[in-house]
Design a protein around this motif. Structure first.
Motif, PDB file in Angstrom:
ATOM      1  N   GLY A 118       0.868  -1.196  -0.019  1.00  0.00           N
ATOM      2  CA  GLY A 118      -0.159   0.061   0.162  1.00  0.00           C
ATOM      3  C   GLY A 118       0.924   1.183   0.013  1.00  0.00           C
ATOM      4  O   GLY A 118       2.011   1.186   0.032  1.00  0.00           O
ATOM      5  N   LYS A 119       0.099   2.287   0.168  1.00  0.00           N
ATOM      6  CA  LYS A 119       0.679   3.766  -0.087  1.00  0.00           C
ATOM      7  C   LYS A 119       1.731   4.017   1.186  1.00  0.00           C
ATOM      8  O   LYS A 119       2.677   4.586   0.957  1.00  0.00           O
ATOM      9  CB  LYS A 119      -0.365   4.892   0.106  1.00  0.00           C
ATOM     10  N   SER A 120       1.345   3.550   2.337  1.00  0.00           N
ATOM     11  CA  SER A 120       2.170   3.794   3.655  1.00  0.00           C
ATOM     12  C   SER A 120       3.399   2.610   3.636  1.00  0.00           C
ATOM     13  O   SER A 120       4.137   3.050   4.661  1.00  0.00           O
ATOM     14  CB  SER A 120       1.229   3.754   4.867  1.00  0.00           C
ATOM     15  N   ASN A 121       3.548   1.646   2.697  1.00  0.00           N
ATOM     16  CA  ASN A 121       4.862   1.049   2.724  1.00  0.00           C
ATOM     17  C   ASN A 121       4.706   0.268   4.022  1.00  0.00           C
ATOM     18  O   ASN A 121       5.805  -0.101   4.512  1.00  0.00           O
ATOM     19  CB  ASN A 121       6.001   1.799   2.503  1.00  0.00           C
ATOM     20  N   ARG A 122       3.662  -0.383   4.617  1.00  0.00           N
ATOM     21  CA  ARG A 122       3.634  -1.308   5.677  1.00  0.00           C
ATOM     22  C   ARG A 122       3.915  -2.870   5.404  1.00  0.00           C
ATOM     23  O   ARG A 122       3.869  -3.111   4.222  1.00  0.00           O
ATOM     24  CB  ARG A 122       2.184  -0.982   6.381  1.00  0.00           C
ATOM     25  N   ARG A 123       4.472  -3.579   6.306  1.00  0.00           N
ATOM     26  CA  ARG A 123       4.795  -4.725   6.174  1.00  0.00           C
ATOM     27  C   ARG A 123       3.539  -5.660   6.004  1.00  0.00           C
ATOM     28  O   ARG A 123       2.401  -5.669   6.358  1.00  0.00           O
ATOM     29  CB  ARG A 123       5.500  -5.429   7.359  1.00  0.00           C
ATOM     30  N   ARG A 124       3.937  -6.868   5.233  1.00  0.00           N
ATOM     31  CA  ARG A 124       2.622  -7.879   5.013  1.00  0.00           C
ATOM     32  C   ARG A 124       2.461  -8.391   6.278  1.00  0.00           C
ATOM     33  O   ARG A 124       3.312  -8.578   7.200  1.00  0.00           O
ATOM     34  CB  ARG A 124       3.110  -8.756   3.768  1.00  0.00           C
ATOM     35  N   ARG A 125       1.363  -9.229   6.386  1.00  0.00           N
ATOM     36  CA  ARG A 125       0.984  -9.792   7.756  1.00  0.00           C
ATOM     37  C   ARG A 125       1.831 -10.842   7.954  1.00  0.00           C
ATOM     38  O   ARG A 125       2.274 -11.870   7.128  1.00  0.00           O
ATOM     39  CB  ARG A 125      -0.474 -10.460   7.411  1.00  0.00           C
ATOM     40  N   GLY A 126       2.378 -10.811   9.370  1.00  0.00           N
ATOM     41  CA  GLY A 126       3.272 -12.003   9.647  1.00  0.00           C
ATOM     42  C   GLY A 126       4.735 -11.489   9.248  1.00  0.00           C
ATOM     43  O   GLY A 126       5.519 -12.280   9.634  1.00  0.00           O
ATOM     44  N   GLN A 127       5.241 -10.751   8.565  1.00  0.00           N
ATOM     45  CA  GLN A 127       6.541 -10.473   8.276  1.00  0.00           C
ATOM     46  C   GLN A 127       7.301  -9.974   9.317  1.00  0.00           C
ATOM     47  O   GLN A 127       8.523 -10.375   9.559  1.00  0.00           O
ATOM     48  CB  GLN A 127       6.525  -9.550   7.174  1.00  0.00           C
ATOM     49  N   ARG A 128       6.743  -9.160  10.394  1.00  0.00           N
ATOM     50  CA  ARG A 128       7.382  -8.508  11.378  1.00  0.00           C
ATOM     51  C   ARG A 128       7.807  -9.701  12.510  1.00  0.00           C
ATOM     52  O   ARG A 128       8.824  -9.963  12.863  1.00  0.00           O
ATOM     53  CB  ARG A 128       6.854  -7.478  12.077  1.00  0.00           C
ATOM     54  N   ALA A 129       6.735 -10.569  12.448  1.00  0.00           N
ATOM     55  CA  ALA A 129       6.968 -11.577  13.585  1.00  0.00           C
ATOM     56  C   ALA A 129       7.888 -12.816  12.971  1.00  0.00           C
ATOM     57  O   ALA A 129       8.823 -13.208  13.756  1.00  0.00           O
ATOM     58  CB  ALA A 129       5.528 -12.394  13.573  1.00  0.00           C
ATOM     59  N   ALA A 130       7.992 -12.766  11.747  1.00  0.00           N
ATOM     60  CA  ALA A 130       8.972 -13.859  11.336  1.00  0.00           C
ATOM     61  C   ALA A 130      10.404 -13.090  11.385  1.00  0.00           C
ATOM     62  O   ALA A 130      11.336 -13.841  11.650  1.00  0.00           O
ATOM     63  CB  ALA A 130       8.873 -14.130   9.729  1.00  0.00           C
ATOM     64  N   ALA A 131      10.571 -11.822  11.185  1.00  0.00           N
ATOM     65  CA  ALA A 131      11.881 -11.114  11.204  1.00  0.00           C
ATOM     66  C   ALA A 131      12.338 -11.162  12.746  1.00  0.00           C
ATOM     67  O   ALA A 131      13.484 -11.509  13.015  1.00  0.00           O
ATOM     68  CB  ALA A 131      11.539  -9.998  10.793  1.00  0.00           C
ATOM     69  N   LEU A 132      11.293 -11.086  13.809  1.00  0.00           N
ATOM     70  CA  LEU A 132      11.676 -11.227  15.134  1.00  0.00           C
ATOM     71  C   LEU A 132      12.168 -12.405  15.508  1.00  0.00           C
ATOM     72  O   LEU A 132      13.068 -12.679  16.378  1.00  0.00           O
ATOM     73  CB  LEU A 132      10.504 -10.914  15.944  1.00  0.00           C
ATOM     74  N   ALA A 133      11.366 -13.551  14.985  1.00  0.00           N
ATOM     75  CA  ALA A 133      11.643 -14.896  15.090  1.00  0.00           C
ATOM     76  C   ALA A 133      13.025 -15.204  14.555  1.00  0.00           C
ATOM     77  O   ALA A 133      13.930 -15.967  15.488  1.00  0.00           O
ATOM     78  CB  ALA A 133      10.677 -15.845  14.733  1.00  0.00           C
TER      79      ALA A 133
END
Length: 173
Positions: A118-133
């Motif tokens: 999207g316009k705000s360039n947010r992460r896809r669902r679950g990407q942040r959790a995967a990066a933290l893991a």
């Protein structure tokens, strides 16, 4: 040198709890706490210097950590704090890094331009959790070291008790 597991980081002297602080000569109490602090600080320096990285203690390469171990008596005189101080030779207060450790991998920051949704360039669902893991599973860059300060207190606990008991007994008015 003692094992760091389950070590108390303070000592309580029994028998003088019923007295008010005004009943003691503070100069004598402060002198006793100074002596006890000096004993524990020297033992902590000795633990670091003699271990040379063994027993999961930090390896003193320059001696800066050994020299930074210092004690400070409280203003009231009924407490002494023994800890490494930040010296002029230290860029950062690295005893904290040695005690708590540093995880490998950087912080999970913003998504790169154009990689988000999207316009705000947010992460896809679950990407942040995967990066933290992935960061959590990557191990330690600097592994936590043993608590040489608590071990020094445990090693010298009987001597500190004797010093403080005699100081409190001599300080009663």
């Amino acid at each position: 040198m003692s094992n760091s597991a389950g070590v108390q980081t303070y000592i309580h002297i029994e028998g003088f709890d019923s007295f008010e602080r005004d009943a003691f000569n503070r100069a004598k109490v402060r002198a006793g706490f100074r002596k006890a602090g000096r004993v524990v600080a020297r033992r902590a320096q000795l633990n670091l210097a003699l271990a040379r990285g063994a027993q999961n203690y930090p390896l003193p390469r320059t001696g800066e950590l050994v020299q930074s171990v210092n004690f400070r008596v409280s203003r009231a005189g009924f407490l002494v704090r023994v800890a490494p101080d930040k010296t002029a030779g230290m860029k950062e207060y690295y005893p904290a890094y040695l005690y708590y450790g540093v995880k490998a991998g950087g912080r999970v920051g913003r998504a790169a331009p154009g990689e988000g949704v999207g316009k705000s360039n947010r992460r896809r669902r679950g990407q942040r959790a995967a990066a933290l893991a992935a960061r959590a599973g990557s191990g330690w860059r600097i592994a936590p070291r043993a608590n040489y300060m608590a071990d020094a207190l445990q090693d010298e606990s009987q001597r500190v008790r004797d010093i403080l008991t005699s100081a409190f007994a001599a300080a009663l008015r």
